[in-house]
Design a protein around this motif. Structure first.
Motif, short mmCIF file in Angstrom:
data_model
loop_
_atom_site.label_atom_id
_atom_site.label_comp_id
_atom_site.label_asym_id
_atom_site.label_seq_id
_atom_site.Cartn_x
_atom_site.Cartn_y
_atom_site.Cartn_z
N ASP A 85 0.81 -1.22 0.00
CA ASP A 85 0.00 0.00 0.00
C ASP A 85 0.84 1.27 0.00
N THR A 86 2.12 1.16 0.26
CA THR A 86 2.98 2.35 0.26
C THR A 86 3.95 2.38 -0.92
N HIS A 87 4.37 1.19 -1.41
CA HIS A 87 5.32 1.13 -2.52
C HIS A 87 4.71 0.58 -3.81
N GLY A 88 3.52 0.04 -3.73
CA GLY A 88 2.86 -0.46 -4.94
C GLY A 88 2.73 -1.97 -4.97
N ARG A 89 1.78 -2.42 -5.80
CA ARG A 89 1.47 -3.85 -5.89
C ARG A 89 2.60 -4.63 -6.56
N LYS A 90 3.20 -4.05 -7.59
CA LYS A 90 4.25 -4.74 -8.33
C LYS A 90 5.45 -5.06 -7.44
N HIS A 91 5.88 -4.08 -6.64
CA HIS A 91 7.07 -4.26 -5.81
C HIS A 91 6.86 -5.35 -4.77
N VAL A 92 5.70 -5.36 -4.13
CA VAL A 92 5.48 -6.34 -3.07
C VAL A 92 5.44 -7.76 -3.64
N LEU A 93 4.92 -7.91 -4.84
CA LEU A 93 4.86 -9.24 -5.44
C LEU A 93 6.25 -9.78 -5.78
N LEU A 94 7.16 -8.90 -6.16
CA LEU A 94 8.54 -9.34 -6.41
C LEU A 94 9.22 -9.76 -5.11
N VAL A 95 8.99 -9.02 -4.03
CA VAL A 95 9.56 -9.37 -2.73
C VAL A 95 9.06 -10.74 -2.28
N CYS A 96 7.74 -10.96 -2.41
CA CYS A 96 7.15 -12.25 -2.03
C CYS A 96 7.80 -13.40 -2.78
N MET A 97 7.99 -13.21 -4.06
CA MET A 97 8.52 -14.27 -4.90
C MET A 97 9.95 -14.66 -4.51
N PHE A 98 10.80 -13.67 -4.27
CA PHE A 98 12.18 -13.96 -3.91
C PHE A 98 12.26 -14.66 -2.55
N LEU A 99 11.52 -14.19 -1.57
CA LEU A 99 11.54 -14.83 -0.25
C LEU A 99 11.07 -16.28 -0.32
N MET A 100 9.99 -16.51 -1.03
CA MET A 100 9.46 -17.86 -1.14
C MET A 100 10.42 -18.78 -1.88
N GLY A 101 10.97 -18.33 -2.98
CA GLY A 101 11.85 -19.16 -3.79
C GLY A 101 13.09 -19.60 -3.05
N PHE A 102 13.77 -18.68 -2.40
CA PHE A 102 15.02 -19.02 -1.72
C PHE A 102 14.78 -19.90 -0.49
N SER A 103 13.71 -19.66 0.26
CA SER A 103 13.44 -20.50 1.44
C SER A 103 13.07 -21.92 1.03
N THR A 104 12.40 -22.08 -0.11
CA THR A 104 12.02 -23.41 -0.56
C THR A 104 13.23 -24.20 -1.05
N VAL A 105 14.12 -23.54 -1.77
CA VAL A 105 15.36 -24.20 -2.17
C VAL A 105 16.14 -24.66 -0.94
N ALA A 106 16.14 -23.84 0.10
CA ALA A 106 16.86 -24.18 1.33
C ALA A 106 16.31 -25.44 1.98
N PRO A 369 -10.84 0.38 0.38
CA PRO A 369 -10.42 1.42 -0.56
C PRO A 369 -9.01 1.15 -1.07
N THR A 370 -8.66 1.77 -2.17
CA THR A 370 -7.36 1.53 -2.80
C THR A 370 -6.20 1.78 -1.84
N ARG A 371 -6.30 2.82 -1.02
CA ARG A 371 -5.17 3.22 -0.19
C ARG A 371 -4.82 2.20 0.90
N THR A 372 -5.77 1.32 1.27
CA THR A 372 -5.48 0.31 2.30
C THR A 372 -5.86 -1.10 1.84
N ARG A 373 -6.02 -1.30 0.56
CA ARG A 373 -6.57 -2.56 0.04
C ARG A 373 -5.69 -3.76 0.36
N VAL A 374 -4.41 -3.67 0.09
CA VAL A 374 -3.53 -4.82 0.31
C VAL A 374 -3.41 -5.13 1.80
#
Length: 470
Positions: A85-106, A369-374
């Protein structure tokens, strides 16, 4: 890009198809990671990460580590919801993906209990905590991105692809385990073969990044950002302004009990030696696979239906219907009837449950509302799923190996939880005819039915023209 211009809809470039593709593939890849752990927790981990001895204790401990992932989700929702909600939907989805991927490989690189003792389950829990933290932002972020790119009158259809991607990820998780469990020598599979699906998650990181970097930020968030309305503390704002809807989302999210019964407790009940059912592991894995394949087909139709009849009706019917079918599914396993278990899985998991599963990706974010949706969706949904976190262990505790009436005991708990979810959805306001800028407002006035149908038909026509020109 939609040609419909409404005063309550944000202007700008709407990448409906690209955002949907990104959400679908990203969710599929991320939930592949999440569910290969779930599959392994039921089928493999009791034997390799916990002390030898009482099989009941090993089953409970292994399924509890599965639940730990859900315990971490509210924390992840706080952090990742704020980020979205502060940096945008695109950025948070990239963060989620990297965290999930590396922890699963581990996880695929962890030593076993025989090698390092109690460090093995401790490290397993740590990786599961990171997985749970990461996945907390995926559904809310992807659903919000697709919803905000979708044309008015088609939000339910496009947002449903978020969950179609989740189901596809589960199919992929089982599909990777199936040939390994079937063709590999049992000792080799238990020794190192189970690690292969986890190590393949490295490909998730590469593929997911390539896909998600191509999608622009949503017009709705861009307008909020440009106008200076991005809140400094969206979590606090969501709680103070939308606590009633957050409570509804929390209760509706208890529907996670159905996938728990279908793919976690059902797996342990069917294949673990202590229960005496003794379905073959590779044969049993086909039950959730078939159910999910049907779900992938059903989801877009239910999402489209919610654009016609509203969000609440499909959710209420899906919740109560799948809760009732849980009895039949567990009964089929108890009588060692594989064909009946297949039928019950398809009906419960693949068809009826999708009344809820296909609709909540539009229903939940439309409450805020958009400002607090996520933040609003992520926190409420993940607290709800965290409440169901220990259900697998609870089911084993109240219906342990050797117990009688296991389908009745577990089925009754499941139905009661589904009834709570149905009631919460029934008390919510209908949102499918509310314009984007009015979402989250209790005073929002829906577009009149005839005007809505005209706009919806226009959006569908624009979509067909776009596909023809592509």
């Amino acid at each position: 890009m939609s040609s419909i211009h409404l005063p309550g809809e944000p202007q700008g470039k709407h990448q409906s198809r690209k955002a949907t593709a990104s959400g679908w593939i990203g969710s599929a890849l991320e939930y592949y990671d999440f569910f290969i752990y779930a599959t392994a927790a039921a089928l493999i981990f009791p034997q390799i990460f916990f002390p030898k001895g009482d099989p009941q204790i090993a089953i409970i401990a292994s399924l509890a580590t599965y639940g730990v992932g859900y315990v971490a989700r509210p924390i992840g929702a706080l952090v990742l919801g704020h980020w979205g909600d502060t940096h945008g939907r695109k950025h948070v989805l990239l963060v989620c993906m990297f965290l999930m991927g590396f922890s699963t490989v581990a996880v695929g690189l962890l030593p076993t209990y025989d090698q390092v003792g109690l460090w093995a389950p401790a490290l397993l829990v740590l990786m599961r905590l990171i997985q749970g933290f990461a996945v907390a932002g995926e559904i809310s972020g992807a659903s919000s991105m697709i919803l905000e790119h979708a044309p008015f009158g088609r939000r339910g259809f496009f947002a449903s692809f978020t969950l179609q991607g989740v189901q596809a990820g589960q199919i992929l998780a089982a599909a990777v385990f199936l040939p390994l469990a079937h063709y590999m020598d049992k000792d080799a599979f238990n020794s190192w073969g189970w690690r292969i699906p986890f190590l393949l998650s490295f490909l998730v990181i590469v593929a997911g990044y390539i896909i998600r970097r191509e999608v622009h930020e949503t017009p709705a968030f861009a307008e909020v950002d440009k106008s200076g309305q991005v809140p400094k503390a969206p979590v606090i704002q969501a709680v103070t302004e939308s606590w009633r809807d957050m409570l509804r989302v929390m209760c509706c999210s208890l529907m996670n009990v159905i996938p728990v019964v279908a793919t976690i407790f059902g797996a342990a009940y069917a294949v673990q030696p202590g229960y005496g059912i003794n379905f073959e592991k590779d044969v049993y894995l086909w039950i959730p696979v078939v159910g999910n394949i049907v779900a992938v087909i059903v989801i877009p139709f239910v999402g489209n239906l919610s654009d016609k009849v509203g969000r609440r009706l499909p959710i209420v019917v899906g919740a109560l219907g799948s809760g009732l079918l849980a009895f039949g599914y567990l009964y089929a396993i108890s009588i060692h009837n594989m064909p009946l278990a297949f039928v019950m899985s398809i009906l419960m998991w693949g068809v009826v449950y999708q009344g809820y599963n296909a609709v909540f990706p539009s229903f939940y974010p439309e409450m805020f509302p958009t400002r607090t949706r996520v933040s609003g969706m992520a926190i409420a949904q993940n607290i709800g799923t965290a409440i169901t976190a220990m259900l697998p262990a609870l089911f084993v505790a109240v219906a342990p190996p050797g117990a009688t009436n296991i389908p009745l005991i577990v089925g009754s708990i499941t139905l009661a939880i589904c009834a709570i979810a149905a009631l919460a959805a029934y008390t919510a306001r209908e949102t499918y005819r509310v314009q984007m800028k009015d979402l989250g407002s209790v005073d929002a006035v829906p577009v009149p039915v005839q005007e809505y149908e005209r706009l919806r038909a226009q959006a569908m026509g624009d979509g067909r023209l776009t596909r023809a020109a592509a």
